[in-house]
Design a protein around this motif. Structure first.
Motif, short mmCIF file in Angstrom:
data_model
loop_
_atom_site.label_atom_id
_atom_site.label_comp_id
_atom_site.label_asym_id
_atom_site.label_seq_id
_atom_site.Cartn_x
_atom_site.Cartn_y
_atom_site.Cartn_z
N TYR A 1 -21.21 52.75 -42.78
CA TYR A 1 -21.36 53.83 -41.82
C TYR A 1 -22.74 53.79 -41.17
CZ TYR A 1 -17.38 55.83 -44.41
OH TYR A 1 -16.17 56.04 -45.02
N LEU A 2 -22.82 54.35 -39.98
CA LEU A 2 -24.11 54.57 -39.33
C LEU A 2 -24.47 56.03 -39.53
CD1 LEU A 2 -26.49 53.71 -37.58
CD2 LEU A 2 -25.10 54.19 -35.54
N TYR A 3 -25.38 56.29 -40.47
CA TYR A 3 -25.81 57.65 -40.75
C TYR A 3 -26.89 58.03 -39.75
CZ TYR A 3 -23.41 56.89 -45.20
OH TYR A 3 -22.47 56.62 -46.17
N ILE A 4 -26.58 58.96 -38.86
CA ILE A 4 -27.56 59.47 -37.89
C ILE A 4 -27.96 60.86 -38.35
CG2 ILE A 4 -27.98 60.14 -35.51
CD1 ILE A 4 -26.13 57.99 -34.57
N SER A 5 -29.25 61.05 -38.63
CA SER A 5 -29.65 62.34 -39.21
C SER A 5 -30.84 62.94 -38.49
CB SER A 5 -30.00 62.15 -40.70
OG SER A 5 -31.34 61.78 -40.88
N ASN A 6 -30.98 64.25 -38.69
CA ASN A 6 -32.24 64.88 -38.29
C ASN A 6 -33.33 64.32 -39.20
OD1 ASN A 6 -31.20 66.31 -40.58
ND2 ASN A 6 -32.55 68.02 -40.13
N HIS A 7 -34.59 64.52 -38.82
CA HIS A 7 -35.68 63.79 -39.51
C HIS A 7 -36.88 64.71 -39.67
CE1 HIS A 7 -38.03 60.52 -40.90
NE2 HIS A 7 -38.51 60.09 -39.75
N ARG A 8 -37.29 64.91 -40.93
CA ARG A 8 -38.42 65.77 -41.22
C ARG A 8 -39.61 65.01 -41.81
NH1 ARG A 8 -36.01 68.86 -38.59
NH2 ARG A 8 -35.27 70.95 -39.08
N ASP A 9 -39.33 64.06 -42.72
CA ASP A 9 -40.41 63.41 -43.46
C ASP A 9 -40.38 61.90 -43.25
OD1 ASP A 9 -42.50 63.94 -45.86
OD2 ASP A 9 -41.46 62.04 -46.19
N ILE B 1 -26.23 51.93 -42.48
CA ILE B 1 -27.57 52.06 -41.90
C ILE B 1 -27.91 53.53 -41.76
CG2 ILE B 1 -28.80 51.86 -39.68
CD1 ILE B 1 -27.63 49.06 -39.41
N TRP B 2 -29.18 53.86 -42.04
CA TRP B 2 -29.72 55.19 -41.74
C TRP B 2 -30.68 55.08 -40.58
CZ3 TRP B 2 -34.66 57.05 -41.21
CH2 TRP B 2 -34.81 58.44 -41.11
N ILE B 3 -30.52 55.96 -39.59
CA ILE B 3 -31.46 56.00 -38.47
C ILE B 3 -31.65 57.46 -38.04
CG2 ILE B 3 -29.73 55.72 -36.63
CD1 ILE B 3 -31.78 53.80 -35.25
N ALA B 4 -32.87 57.81 -37.68
CA ALA B 4 -33.15 59.17 -37.22
C ALA B 4 -32.55 59.39 -35.84
CB ALA B 4 -34.65 59.42 -37.19
N GLN B 5 -32.20 60.64 -35.53
CA GLN B 5 -31.55 60.95 -34.26
C GLN B 5 -32.51 60.87 -33.07
OE1 GLN B 5 -31.96 65.76 -35.01
NE2 GLN B 5 -30.04 64.99 -34.24
N ARG B 6 -33.81 60.71 -33.36
CA ARG B 6 -34.77 60.58 -32.28
C ARG B 6 -35.97 59.77 -32.77
NH1 ARG B 6 -35.20 64.65 -29.66
NH2 ARG B 6 -37.11 64.10 -28.58
N GLU B 7 -36.74 59.25 -31.83
CA GLU B 7 -37.96 58.53 -32.18
C GLU B 7 -38.94 59.52 -32.79
OE1 GLU B 7 -41.64 56.30 -29.85
OE2 GLU B 7 -39.62 56.17 -29.02
N GLY B 8 -39.40 59.25 -33.99
CA GLY B 8 -40.31 60.16 -34.68
C GLY B 8 -39.57 61.34 -35.27
N ARG B 9 -40.32 62.17 -35.97
CA ARG B 9 -39.70 63.33 -36.62
C ARG B 9 -39.62 64.52 -35.67
NH1 ARG B 9 -44.26 64.21 -40.56
NH2 ARG B 9 -45.32 63.36 -38.74
N SER B 10 -38.69 65.41 -35.96
CA SER B 10 -38.68 66.69 -35.27
C SER B 10 -39.86 67.50 -35.81
CB SER B 10 -37.38 67.43 -35.54
OG SER B 10 -37.49 68.77 -35.16
N LYS B 11 -40.78 67.86 -34.92
CA LYS B 11 -41.96 68.58 -35.39
C LYS B 11 -41.83 70.09 -35.22
CE LYS B 11 -45.18 64.76 -34.73
NZ LYS B 11 -44.28 63.75 -34.15
N ASP B 12 -40.83 70.52 -34.43
CA ASP B 12 -40.68 71.96 -34.21
C ASP B 12 -39.40 72.51 -34.83
OD1 ASP B 12 -38.78 70.88 -32.57
OD2 ASP B 12 -39.51 71.78 -30.71
N GLY B 13 -38.72 71.69 -35.65
CA GLY B 13 -37.50 72.15 -36.31
C GLY B 13 -36.30 72.23 -35.39
N ASN B 14 -36.46 71.79 -34.13
CA ASN B 14 -35.37 71.84 -33.16
C ASN B 14 -34.75 70.45 -33.06
OD1 ASN B 14 -33.61 72.59 -31.15
ND2 ASN B 14 -35.13 72.51 -29.52
N ASP B 15 -33.74 70.20 -33.87
CA ASP B 15 -33.19 68.85 -34.03
C ASP B 15 -32.27 68.50 -32.87
OD1 ASP B 15 -34.41 68.45 -36.64
OD2 ASP B 15 -32.98 69.93 -37.37
N ARG B 16 -32.64 67.46 -32.11
CA ARG B 16 -31.86 67.03 -30.96
C ARG B 16 -31.78 65.51 -30.92
NH1 ARG B 16 -29.21 71.52 -28.84
NH2 ARG B 16 -30.55 73.29 -29.39
N THR B 17 -30.60 64.99 -30.61
CA THR B 17 -30.41 63.54 -30.54
C THR B 17 -30.93 63.01 -29.21
OG1 THR B 17 -28.45 63.69 -31.95
CG2 THR B 17 -28.70 61.70 -30.63
#
Length: 386
Positions: A94-102, A179-195
């Motif tokens: 599977y391609l795991y696309i996730s929000n990203h905090r750390d 594969i795991w990949i974040a939904q965006r380049e870098g982490r979400s810094k404001d808690g507003n998770d968007r692909t």
């Protein structure tokens, strides 16, 4: 079929290469200092002796990486929970696309969860901006990590994106690794998770079908929602927002990245929850009714976001933050007086760690924790109650 040689510059290491890598690492002073920090109960020589006996990447993950991540979970969290893996097949990729905090822990904890539920570990996408030293590159590539190249000139970026897209599709459909990949380049810094649309456009490059829907069906996307009760880097992220407010040209340094990594590893996180969604498949058929190609990517991004927000686990602090920002007690039934006090004390304690515009920093921190509530309300309706 893609030749593996094409991927030499970005792929993880293979079993037959690890002893050569270990020979390099044992000569790196910075690496040995890190080992002394991570494994204080072992002398550097004992660790090297143990390392030199390892014969496979899986063994390295099981005997070196996983025990350390479990120690972090034990010492800095109030427990990690998960849901949704029972709906997935351990034999599928599977391609795991996730929000990203750390920076470090999101995929590291995910892989511990995978181990514990009888799944193989995923390959992990990581930006080359974090590979500050050659030994860090060696270390992450031993942990089934592949490299995403950042900040390239336009022509090279297109070539790099094409290579990355082909590698991801090849790994999923021919090699059979998830594969795991974040939904965006870098982490979400404001808690507003968007692909990020550019992520989806990159993934589509390697598709051989004219249909965007069919190209993405092959990847078997599983949205993943990662919910930390407390983000140990929240105050550093807030400070970064202030730096950018005061200086629009501000760029985070490599030392800042290292500080974020350290805070993420050592800082308290409270409870942590991973929610694995259903694979996105049938919903992709709706893309066929969307004529404009860019709108197809916008639709797909919205689809992933909806799953991430639906499955995001809201903690008492999220509800408290939303009520505080909106000067209301609308969600008072979602937290106790004691939980509100604990959260407020947590925010003030983190503000004490940094110097700056305290009112701005407090508002920024509260918004980080309130935004997951905002997103959940948008999807499930104003009166959403978990």
């Amino acid at each position: 079929m893609a030749k593996e040689l094409d991927f030499e510059s970005i792929r993880p290491y293979k079993d037959h290469e690890i002893q050569q890598v270990f020979e390099r690492l044992k000569k790196e002073t910075s690496f040995l200092e890190l080992i002394g920090f991570l494994y204080p109960e072992l002398s550097s020589q004992n660790f090297i002796d143990k390392m030199m006996q390892i014969k496979s990447i899986r063994q390295f993950q099981q005997e070196v990486i996983s025990p350390y991540v479990k120690e972090i979970i034990k010492n800095t969290t109030k427990g990690v929970t998960s849901e949704g893996l029972d709906k997935l097949d351990p034999n599928e990729s599977y391609l795991y696309i996730s929000n990203h905090r750390d920076i470090v822990l999101d995929p590291a904890i995910l892989n511990v969860i995978m181990f514990e539920h009888g799944f193989d570990t995923t390959e992990i996408a990581i930006g080359d901006n974090l590979l500050i030293y050659p030994w860090i590159t060696d270390l992450v590539k031993l942990n089934r990590t592949f490299i995403v190249k950042r900040n390239l000139p336009v022509r090279q970026m297109m070539e790099s994106s094409t290579l990355l897209s082909k590698y991801i599709r090849h790994t999923l459909t021919e090699v059979g690794h998830s594969i795991w990949i974040a939904q965006r380049e870098g982490r979400s810094k404001d808690g507003n998770d968007r692909t990020q649309l550019s992520l989806l456009k990159m993934l589509n490059i390697s598709g051989e079908d004219e249909s965007v829907a069919e190209n993405f069906k092959q990847l078997k996307i599983v949205p993943v929602s990662i919910s930390y009760e407390y983000d140990p880097c929240d105050y550093l992220k807030a400070l970064e927002f202030q730096h950018k407010r005061d200086n629009p040209d501000y760029i985070k340094s490599q030392d800042d990245d290292l500080q974020h990594m350290g805070a993420g590893l050592r800082g308290r996180k409270g409870r942590v929850h991973f929610a694995f969604g259903d694979p996105i498949s049938n919903e992709l058929d709706e893309l066929k009714d969307v004529k404009n190609k860019n709108e197809k990517f916008e639709f797909l991004a919205g689809l992933i976001d909806t799953h991430v927000h639906e499955n995001y686990h809201l903690w008492p602090g999220n509800w408290v933050a939303w009520d505080m920002i909106n000067d209301t007690d609308e969600y008072k039934d979602q937290y106790t007086k004691e939980e509100k006090e604990v959260f407020i004390n947590y925010i003030e304690e983190h503000l004490d760690r940094i110097e700056g515009d305290r009112d701005f920093l407090r508002k920024t921190l509260l918004e980080m924790y309130a935004n997951p509530v905002v997103n959940k309300r948008e999807i499930l309706g104003r009166a959403v109650i978990e």
